[in-house]
Design a protein around this motif. Structure first.
Motif, PDB file in Angstrom:
ATOM      1  N   PHE A  24      15.809   8.581  -1.511  1.00  0.00           N
ATOM      2  CA  PHE A  24      15.611   7.136  -1.669  1.00  0.00           C
ATOM      3  C   PHE A  24      14.120   6.768  -1.569  1.00  0.00           C
ATOM      4  CE2 PHE A  24      15.769   2.833   0.456  1.00  0.00           C
ATOM      5  CZ  PHE A  24      16.058   2.132  -0.709  1.00  0.00           C
ATOM      6  N   VAL A  25      13.438   7.300  -0.561  1.00  0.00           N
ATOM      7  CA  VAL A  25      12.005   6.992  -0.406  1.00  0.00           C
ATOM      8  C   VAL A  25      11.227   7.528  -1.622  1.00  0.00           C
ATOM      9  CG1 VAL A  25       9.922   7.387   0.992  1.00  0.00           C
ATOM     10  CG2 VAL A  25      12.100   6.900   2.113  1.00  0.00           C
ATOM     11  N   ALA A  26      11.639   8.702  -2.104  1.00  0.00           N
ATOM     12  CA  ALA A  26      10.965   9.275  -3.289  1.00  0.00           C
ATOM     13  C   ALA A  26      11.179   8.386  -4.515  1.00  0.00           C
ATOM     14  CB  ALA A  26      11.486  10.681  -3.553  1.00  0.00           C
ATOM     15  N   ALA A  27      12.405   7.865  -4.662  1.00  0.00           N
ATOM     16  CA  ALA A  27      12.699   6.991  -5.812  1.00  0.00           C
ATOM     17  C   ALA A  27      11.925   5.674  -5.707  1.00  0.00           C
ATOM     18  CB  ALA A  27      14.199   6.709  -5.885  1.00  0.00           C
ATOM     19  N   LEU A  28      11.886   5.125  -4.487  1.00  0.00           N
ATOM     20  CA  LEU A  28      11.161   3.858  -4.281  1.00  0.00           C
ATOM     21  C   LEU A  28       9.681   3.986  -4.606  1.00  0.00           C
ATOM     22  CD1 LEU A  28      12.393   2.510  -0.819  1.00  0.00           C
ATOM     23  CD2 LEU A  28      12.748   1.426  -3.031  1.00  0.00           C
ATOM     24  N   SER A  29       9.124   5.110  -4.219  1.00  0.00           N
ATOM     25  CA  SER A  29       7.674   5.283  -4.352  1.00  0.00           C
ATOM     26  C   SER A  29       7.311   6.123  -5.573  1.00  0.00           C
ATOM     27  CB  SER A  29       7.113   5.931  -3.077  1.00  0.00           C
ATOM     28  OG  SER A  29       7.837   7.085  -2.757  1.00  0.00           O
ATOM     29  N   ARG A  69      -1.145   4.906  14.206  1.00  0.00           N
ATOM     30  CA  ARG A  69      -0.091   4.257  13.411  1.00  0.00           C
ATOM     31  C   ARG A  69       1.199   5.099  13.403  1.00  0.00           C
ATOM     32  NH1 ARG A  69      -1.709   3.574   7.266  1.00  0.00           N
ATOM     33  NH2 ARG A  69      -1.624   5.820   7.518  1.00  0.00           N
ATOM     34  N   GLU A  70       1.056   6.367  13.049  1.00  0.00           N
ATOM     35  CA  GLU A  70       2.240   7.223  13.001  1.00  0.00           C
ATOM     36  C   GLU A  70       2.840   7.400  14.395  1.00  0.00           C
ATOM     37  OE1 GLU A  70      -0.687   8.316  11.438  1.00  0.00           O
ATOM     38  OE2 GLU A  70      -0.005   7.611   9.482  1.00  0.00           O
ATOM     39  N   LEU A 108       7.985   5.755   8.051  1.00  0.00           N
ATOM     40  CA  LEU A 108       7.325   6.950   8.585  1.00  0.00           C
ATOM     41  C   LEU A 108       7.357   8.097   7.574  1.00  0.00           C
ATOM     42  CD1 LEU A 108       5.867   8.339  10.902  1.00  0.00           C
ATOM     43  CD2 LEU A 108       8.084   8.871  11.929  1.00  0.00           C
ATOM     44  N   ILE A 109       8.478   8.238   6.865  1.00  0.00           N
ATOM     45  CA  ILE A 109       8.557   9.284   5.828  1.00  0.00           C
ATOM     46  C   ILE A 109       7.483   9.025   4.764  1.00  0.00           C
ATOM     47  CG2 ILE A 109       9.963  10.215   3.926  1.00  0.00           C
ATOM     48  CD1 ILE A 109      12.439   9.745   5.759  1.00  0.00           C
ATOM     49  N   TRP A 110       7.347   7.756   4.371  1.00  0.00           N
ATOM     50  CA  TRP A 110       6.318   7.433   3.368  1.00  0.00           C
ATOM     51  C   TRP A 110       4.909   7.769   3.878  1.00  0.00           C
ATOM     52  CZ3 TRP A 110       4.536   7.323  -1.126  1.00  0.00           C
ATOM     53  CH2 TRP A 110       3.313   6.717  -1.389  1.00  0.00           C
ATOM     54  N   PRO A 136      16.686   2.650  10.063  1.00  0.00           N
ATOM     55  CA  PRO A 136      16.416   3.097   8.689  1.00  0.00           C
ATOM     56  C   PRO A 136      15.060   2.644   8.141  1.00  0.00           C
ATOM     57  CG  PRO A 136      18.344   1.643   8.740  1.00  0.00           C
ATOM     58  CD  PRO A 136      17.902   1.830  10.159  1.00  0.00           C
ATOM     59  N   PHE A 137      14.699   1.398   8.409  1.00  0.00           N
ATOM     60  CA  PHE A 137      13.440   0.904   7.829  1.00  0.00           C
ATOM     61  C   PHE A 137      12.233   1.626   8.437  1.00  0.00           C
ATOM     62  CE2 PHE A 137       9.805  -2.065   7.738  1.00  0.00           C
ATOM     63  CZ  PHE A 137       9.652  -2.149   6.363  1.00  0.00           C
TER      64      PHE A 137
END
Lengths: 223, 125
Positions: free
Chosen positions: A102-107, A190-191, A139-141, A133-134
């Motif tokens: 999902f994160v890959a598709a979004l970005s 930040r992370e 963080l994954i991004w 989730p958010f």
């Protein structure tokens, strides 16, 4: 508000803005393609009016192209809607393979523009954790963004996840630019704010070129 | 008139090139900056239509590289993005706000823009 949540709040807005820009760029591209295909169709009608024959296969192909772009737009908008709703619940079961896709598709547009390819291992067994989730998407991004800086244009980043005895682990691998990195670069304040909120840990392995994000099976309540 | 279209959305540039050909404009297309630079060794163009955001060489970088090879060539930027910063940079690079267009672009507006450029440079279509 604590400094940690102030950092998360600011970064959250930045993440939302960046993803929205990426999605709107994709939608604009789809609209531009539909616009040209519709225009071509119109051009063909003018030609027919002037007695020029048009191969019906061309028309069939054009209709197929428009339908394909509509499906593409539908997928983009579905992702956008899912992303908007990822702030609805601060704690829920998420499947990590699915959230990585999902994160890959979004970005996708942000990643394509950096010339990087993500190789997501989606054959793994379902890996479910109870988390926010958010914050996890964000963080994954941040990890992917940093990994892209490390690898550079034309490279591939491996992304996978697996279950561990205490929860789960997300791994970004094939990062070959760690030589120039200092310990202060990543994870930075930040992370670390996100890691604390998710009860997670991060390990950077310079020798193997990997980032390991370790998550508990369940985050503490109220996050 | 000969133009080159550069955008990583192949279906967009191939369709636009075909539509321009119906209007008497000779249009080639490529999907990235490297191909565009190679194409300049094969042919010369009056105008380049360049997508601002592309993988690899960005539209702005590409414009500078193409202009160095072909100083007479004129540029129109197109983009899906509408940020003020992009607009400012793109407009300055292209030589005016009118040469920075946001997708989807109407073909007649594009053709009018070509005429405007050619009139300004003293060439004929």
């Amino acid at each position: 508000m604590s400094r940690q949540w102030s950092i998360i709040g600011n970064q959250g807005f930045e993440f939302m803005g960046g993803i929205n820009a990426s999605i709107s760029h994709e939608i604009k591209n789809v609209l531009a393609i539909i616009n040209e295909n519709a225009g071509l169709l119109e051009d063909f009608t003018f030609m027919v009016d002037r007695g020029m024959p048009i191969d019906p296969e061309r028309l069939k192909s054009l209709a197929g192209k428009i339908q394909h772009q509509i499906k593409r737009a539908d997928g983009i908008v579905k992702n956008m809607n899912r992303f908007a709703h990822s702030v609805d619940e601060s704690c829920k079961n998420v499947e990590l393979g699915e959230i990585l896709d999902f994160v890959a598709a979004l970005s996708a547009r942000l990643i394509i523009n950096r010339g990087v390819t993500l190789d997501i291992d989606s054959n793994a067994e379902p890996v479910v954790v109870m988390t926010n989730p958010f914050l996890l998407e964000n963080l994954i991004w941040l990890c992917i963004d940093f990994a892209m800086d490390m690898t550079g244009d034309g490279k591939t980043i491996g992304v996978s996840c697996k279950k561990t005895p205490r929860g789960a682990e997300i791994k970004l691998s094939e990062l070959d630019g760690f030589g120039s990195m200092t310990a202060a670069d990543f994870p930075n304040e930040r992370e670390k704010a996100f890691l604390e909120a998710l009860d997670g840990e991060m390990t950077i392995c310079r020798e193997t070129g990997e980032i390991l994000l370790v998550l508990p099976e369940t985050i503490k309540a109220g996050r | 008139m000969r133009v080159i279209l550069i955008d990583d959305e192949e279906e967009l540039v191939s369709t636009l090139a075909e539509r321009l050909s119906f209007r008497g404009i000779d249009a080639d297309w490529v999907t990235n900056g490297d191909e565009a630079l190679k194409q300049l060794d094969e042919a010369s163009y009056d105008i380049a239509i360049v997508d601002v955001k592309m993988p690899g060489i960005s539209g702005i970088q590409l414009k500078r590289m193409m202009a160095a090879k072909c100083p007479e060539m004129r540029f129109i930027f197109v983009t899906g993005h509408g940020s003020e910063e992009d607009f400012k940079e793109g407009s300055e690079e292209a030589g005016g706000e009118g040469f920075y267009l946001v997708k989807p672009v109407e073909i007649e507006d594009l053709v009018n823009k070509f005429d405007e450029i050619l009139k300004a440079t003293g060439a004929e279509s």
